[in-house]
Design an enzyme around this catalytic site. Sequence first.
Site: not given
Length: 295
Positions: A118, A139, A151, A189
Amino acid sequence: MKNISVIGSGTMGNGITHVFAQFGYSVSLVDISAAALEKAISTISKNMDRQVSKGLIKEEDKTSSMGRIKTFTSLEEGVKSADLVVEAATENLDIKLDLFRQLDQFTPEGCILASNTSSISITKIGAVTKRPDKVIGMHFMNPVPVMKLVEVIRGYATSDEVTTQIMELSKGLSKVPVEVNDYPGFVANRILMPMINEAIFTLYEGVAGIEEIDTVMKLGMAHPMGPLQLADFIGLDVCLSIMRVLHDGFGNPKYAPCPLLVNMVEAGYKGAKTGEGFYKYTAGSKELVVSERFK
């Protein structure tokens, strides 16, 4: 691609295994712990039962999907026939680098090596292998069988061909892949974690309480879950780890983790998985109860 190996049988690993098996792939699920593998298979079975009860899949689909999953405690055995490896181990740089060195050694030459990280640099991971052009980030979002986003992170050396393959593969899993470049936190993130960190600062500085902060974000910004509840769901240790990656990667004080977050993690209050974070969690109960520490 026919043979997928998933490394790590925790929440993300079993979810990724579930989805690949459901869409017809042969999946080798690898973990050093036989007990963890047994638990993962039980979780996948229960989650597929939930899909059957909702009419999303048929009972025979579940049976055939479960039959496509094999478990291994040996990394070498679990990846020797893989066309694609998806690593979903602990979010720790040293662990991941060591794993990818071994994967580079044990997998077939043409195998693509993906990480579900992540926040950790795909470029850095790829650099410890002899095939950085075949190293990429996938991800997935939690819970994997439900969430549509993947992702797709291309490292500095990731080839166009591999990126295209993974984008198409993700679409074939009924996901929506989004290609992003390899910078700290990627997109998800880099945006999400500073928001969660700011919510923790808002609590830490006494601006408002836990329920008030989460209510403002749910009702005012249409978030399905408040940032403090979401932090508990993700794991406060994971949130802290990602904030540190952002802070180290950018060298900007705006990414410094809140001292309250650091203290909670060091004290072992890591959220839902430990039974307490900002909220208190009781097995079998869905009631949202603020931790006594914040009352």
